[in-house]
Design a protein around this motif. Structure first.
Motif, PDB file in Angstrom:
ATOM      1  N   ALA A 111       0.821  -1.212   0.000  1.00 48.56           N
ATOM      2  CA  ALA A 111       0.000   0.000   0.000  1.00 48.56           C
ATOM      3  C   ALA A 111       0.855   1.262   0.000  1.00 48.56           C
ATOM      4  CB  ALA A 111      -0.919  -0.002   1.225  1.00 48.56           C
ATOM      5  N   ASP A 112       0.243   2.374  -0.385  1.00 49.86           N
ATOM      6  CA  ASP A 112       0.864   3.698  -0.341  1.00 49.86           C
ATOM      7  C   ASP A 112      -0.235   4.671   0.079  1.00 49.86           C
ATOM      8  OD1 ASP A 112       1.317   6.450  -1.675  1.00 49.86           O
ATOM      9  OD2 ASP A 112       3.301   5.543  -1.785  1.00 49.86           O
ATOM     10  N   LEU A 113      -0.046   5.341   1.213  1.00 44.69           N
ATOM     11  CA  LEU A 113      -1.127   6.144   1.779  1.00 44.69           C
ATOM     12  C   LEU A 113      -1.580   7.277   0.867  1.00 44.69           C
ATOM     13  CD1 LEU A 113      -0.121   6.287   5.522  1.00 44.69           C
ATOM     14  CD2 LEU A 113      -2.146   5.208   4.550  1.00 44.69           C
ATOM     15  N   GLU A 114      -0.642   7.890   0.150  1.00 46.70           N
ATOM     16  CA  GLU A 114      -1.031   8.979  -0.749  1.00 46.70           C
ATOM     17  C   GLU A 114      -1.833   8.428  -1.920  1.00 46.70           C
ATOM     18  OE1 GLU A 114       0.979  12.369  -3.628  1.00 46.70           O
ATOM     19  OE2 GLU A 114       2.055  10.568  -3.076  1.00 46.70           O
ATOM     20  N   ARG A 115      -1.313   7.400  -2.556  1.00 50.45           N
ATOM     21  CA  ARG A 115      -1.958   6.830  -3.751  1.00 50.45           C
ATOM     22  C   ARG A 115      -3.299   6.177  -3.414  1.00 50.45           C
ATOM     23  NH1 ARG A 115       1.274   1.984  -5.170  1.00 50.45           N
ATOM     24  NH2 ARG A 115      -0.132   1.072  -3.625  1.00 50.45           N
ATOM     25  N   ASP A 116      -3.383   5.542  -2.241  1.00 46.07           N
ATOM     26  CA  ASP A 116      -4.546   4.720  -1.906  1.00 46.07           C
ATOM     27  C   ASP A 116      -5.494   5.387  -0.910  1.00 46.07           C
ATOM     28  OD1 ASP A 116      -3.340   2.713  -3.497  1.00 46.07           O
ATOM     29  OD2 ASP A 116      -2.141   2.055  -1.788  1.00 46.07           O
ATOM     30  N   ALA A 117      -5.353   6.706  -0.749  1.00 45.28           N
ATOM     31  CA  ALA A 117      -6.163   7.414   0.260  1.00 45.28           C
ATOM     32  C   ALA A 117      -7.656   7.239   0.026  1.00 45.28           C
ATOM     33  CB  ALA A 117      -5.797   8.897   0.264  1.00 45.28           C
ATOM     34  N   MET A 118      -8.080   7.116  -1.250  1.00 45.38           N
ATOM     35  CA  MET A 118      -9.514   7.001  -1.538  1.00 45.38           C
ATOM     36  C   MET A 118     -10.117   5.702  -0.999  1.00 45.38           C
ATOM     37  SD  MET A 118      -7.687   5.439  -3.944  1.00 45.38           S
ATOM     38  CE  MET A 118      -7.067   6.885  -4.802  1.00 45.38           C
ATOM     39  N   LEU A 119      -9.267   4.729  -0.662  1.00 47.39           N
ATOM     40  CA  LEU A 119      -9.756   3.454  -0.133  1.00 47.39           C
ATOM     41  C   LEU A 119     -10.040   3.512   1.365  1.00 47.39           C
ATOM     42  CD1 LEU A 119      -7.277   1.001  -1.929  1.00 47.39           C
ATOM     43  CD2 LEU A 119      -9.698   1.318  -2.468  1.00 47.39           C
ATOM     44  N   LEU A 120      -9.524   4.537   2.059  1.00 47.93           N
ATOM     45  CA  LEU A 120      -9.584   4.559   3.527  1.00 47.93           C
ATOM     46  C   LEU A 120     -11.009   4.520   4.097  1.00 47.93           C
ATOM     47  CD1 LEU A 120      -6.604   6.964   4.333  1.00 47.93           C
ATOM     48  CD2 LEU A 120      -6.685   4.469   4.568  1.00 47.93           C
ATOM     49  N   PRO A 121     -12.001   5.235   3.511  1.00 50.66           N
ATOM     50  CA  PRO A 121     -13.369   5.111   4.055  1.00 50.66           C
ATOM     51  C   PRO A 121     -13.893   3.674   3.987  1.00 50.66           C
ATOM     52  CG  PRO A 121     -13.194   7.045   2.643  1.00 50.66           C
ATOM     53  CD  PRO A 121     -11.927   6.269   2.463  1.00 50.66           C
TER      54      PRO A 121
END
Length: 683
Positions: free
Chosen positions: A639-649
């Motif tokens: 994972a990469d928090l910047e790239r995958d931020a839209m998955l967090l919800p």
């Protein structure tokens, strides 16, 4: 039987000690680490390319026979081989490095499969150092239906070694597909995702590979969030000493200071004291820009527990910083009966023994040091508060592990300090088990630092400017560049620059400090700089954090293009600590790459650490912003928090459901992604 992801490779595979050591060197010690060692790229060996159809800079597989071979000794020794395919078209193989026995393989008439990147040469297409599969005669074997994975590796481990072992590991996890609850939500199974990423069909497109990666990304982020949720639950069950705050003693100390606390400092300290008065252990992060006054807030927290009869410890990243903190704090505590001790690795044995004894007996109330403060031989008398400088990059599990230093079956309160402001989304994902306080105000009288960017071709003019600055009674830093990952070379470079500057500025006292100086010598140099006996301090990045000399008003950073934004901001923060105007000069070596140019432009335009942190996140991504790539402790495997931020919800929804309804799957995920780290989350 369910495979154990934290089990060492030797549990499942027959490997020599030498091979096991090589896999460990490559960062793979367990079954889980092997399965998640994902390919860098893929090679297509599913079809042959006729030699006549080869294209420059394109990888290809060729079926050909050896025509001849020879070794040349012109400018350098080289092995030349000519091969031809069934059409008679010829291809030239070149080996610039080879073993003495290697030419014997290339017997005229021998057929093989040759794979490499085609290069246009003087006489036709060439392969340099191709991979070869020798054949029995001209009979063509069955070609692979899969793209071949190419892995990051170390010397001694071939791609064949990786492919063979990972193929065996995939067999072990194949049965897991039937127990996978994410499949019902439309994802590939864990096994399918690994199979497609390690052994993709040659017809597989990027969209299918992306689907496989998404499965692993979602699972890893879920495991991380579950880990944080369990950490919070674990913390809520612990009992810590309820600290009785001696308000009058704290007020007397505050009145003895030569400066006023800012509103932000008072607000954050109030949040800390509220935590300390509870029976649950405090786990709080203080975020604040360079120079915002985090250290004095940490000292107030330490005094709160010391006045109540307990000990406090402050861990910092360098011995130099430990020494300076101790000196500054002892000065602030003059007239108080509080004993402060420094504890670092490189201490004389007798002094270390005496310090350890004083810590164990309770004679010392405040201990300041590097990671040495948590070594096994350190036994505290009644430790109630641990303060950690974030430069240590401790993760959730390590922070919880520090509870082992508590006494009398009680947990300790913890405070984490960071001078690297982190965007909120990232902070919540990294420090999710901590409560967050922000010091968003600089002390009164601080002026923004003027930052300029100049080419190294203007070095002479810059040296002249440094001389003028020092002759007017002000001081300056000259930070040496990062040569490479070698402390020795950095120090040699610093010595050369110090000698050059002293020769150019004979009337200016030049000092030198770096990590390889003996502790006493380093302390003496820093003392001389603090007392203004040294006007120009040449240093490596040991001065990156904490060094506080108000009279220093000029910072030169050589080869600034080699540094990350966070480190440049930290270094710049060593000046601008007094009332006078301060300056930072970022000197670069042309030509500048695009990323380096962006970094230097951000530094020139902003003094705001939060703005800089957001830009750093945009340029480099979450893992590197936190320093994890440099330290080798990458926050996430996939994972990469910047790239995958839209998955967090979506991740938050899944983890909440599983914690309530599917504890079995929670345990599966934690075993896969947090194996060996969950000791403090059990019970």
């Amino acid at each position: 039987m369910t495979p154990n992801f934290s089990a060492p490779l030797s549990t499942y595979f027959t490997l020599s000690d030498k091979k096991l050591a090589l896999f460990e060197k490559a960062g793979v010690k367990t079954l889980g680490e092997l399965l998640l060692h994902l390919p860098l790229r893929y090679e297509d060996r599913s079809h042959l390319t006729p030699i006549a159809d080869l294209k420059h800079e394109t990888y290809a597989l060729v079926h050909a026979e050896v025509v001849d071979s020879r070794v040349s000794f012109s400018r350098r020794k080289m092995l030349h081989i000519t091969v031809q395919d069934s059409s008679g078209a010829r291809l030239y193989l070149r080996y610039f490095h080879f073993f003495a026995s290697q030419p014997k393989q290339f017997v005229a008439g021998r057929w093989g499969l040759f794979y490499a990147k085609a290069q246009a040469g003087a006489y036709g297409m060439e392969f340099h150092h191709p991979e070869i599969q020798w054949l029995n005669g001209a009979q063509l074997p069955e070609l692979s239906e899969h793209l071949l994975a190419v892995y990051s590796t170390v010397s001694g481990l071939s791609q064949k070694d990786w492919r063979k072992l990972i193929a065996q590991a995939l067999v072990l996890v194949k049965p897991l597909a039937v127990k996978d609850v994410l499949v019902v939500r439309g994802y590939l199974s864990f096994y399918q995702a690994l199979e497609q990423l390690h052994r993709p069909q040659y017809s597989l497109d990027e969209a299918q590979l992306a689907k496989a990666r998404e499965r692993l990304i979602v699972e890893e982020l879920c495991a991380h969030q579950l880990s944080i949720a369990l950490a919070r639950a674990y913390r809520s069950r612990l009992q810590a000493p309820k600290i009785r705050i001696d308000t009058q003693a704290l007020q007397r100390f505050e009145q003895s200071l030569s400066f006023e606390l800012t509103k932000a400092q008072r607000r954050v300290f109030a949040e800390i004291t509220q935590d300390l008065t509870r029976s649950q252990p405090m786990m709080r992060l203080i975020q604040g820009d360079v120079g915002s006054g985090k250290t004095i807030v940490a000292l107030l927290a330490a005094l709160s527990v010391i006045y109540a009869g307990y000990q406090a410890v402050l861990m910092v990243p360098t011995e130099l910083l430990a020494e300076q903190h101790a000196q500054n704090i002892q000065r602030l505590l003059q007239g108080q009966s509080i004993q402060v001790a420094v504890l670092v690795s490189k201490m004389p044995a007798a002094k270390k023994r005496a310090t350890l004894q004083a810590v164990t007996s309770g004679e010392v109330q405040l201990i300041i040091g590097t990671h040495a403060v948590f070594q096994a031989q350190v036994q505290y008398h009644n430790l109630a508060l641990i303060m950690i400088d974030e430069q240590h990059r401790f993760g959730v599990h390590q922070r919880l592990a520090l509870q082992d230093k508590s006494v009398a079956e009680q947990a300790v309160h913890q405070l984490v300090l960071t001078a690297t402001p982190i965007p909120r989304t990232l902070a919540m994902s990294v420090y999710g088990e901590l409560d967050i306080s922000v010091i968003d105000e600089l002390p009164a009288g601080r002026k923004p630092i003027h930052t300029s960017v100049i080419s190294a071709s203007r070095r002479e003019a810059l040296i002249e400017r440094v001389g003028e600055n020092c002759r007017q009674g002000r001081q300056a830093y000259w930070v040496c560049p990062l040569i490479e990952e070698s402390e020795v070379l950095e120090c040699e470079n610093a010595q050369a620059i110090a000698q050059m500057l002293q020769a150019c500025l004979p009337d200016i006292k030049v000092g030198l400090v770096h990590g390889r100086l003996a502790q006493q010598e380093r302390y003496a140099v820093m003392q001389a700089f603090i007392k203004n006996e040294i006007a120009l301090l040449v240093a490596t990045t040991v001065i990156e954090v904490g060094v506080d000399v108000a009279n220093a008003s000029l910072m030169i950073i050589e080869n600034a293009e080699r540094f990350g934004l966070a480190q440049l901001h930290q270094l710049r923060g060593r000046v601008g600590r007094g009332a006078q105007q301060s300056y930072c000069v970022l000197m670069y070596q042309a030509p500048l790459g695009e990323v380096a140019r962006q970094r230097l432009e951000v530094m020139r335009e902003s003094n705001d650490g939060f703005v800089i942190a957001q830009e750093d996140l945009n340029i480099r991504g979450g893992g590197e912003l936190l320093g994890t790539r440099q330290t080798g402790a990458k926050l996430f495997k996939v994972a990469d928090l910047e790239r995958d931020a839209m998955l967090l919800p979506k991740i938050a929804q899944y983890t909440q459901e599983w914690l309530m309804e599917n504890q079995a799957f929670v345990e599966i995920l934690l075993a896969r992604w947090a194996a060996g780290k969950m000791r403090y989350l059990q019970s």
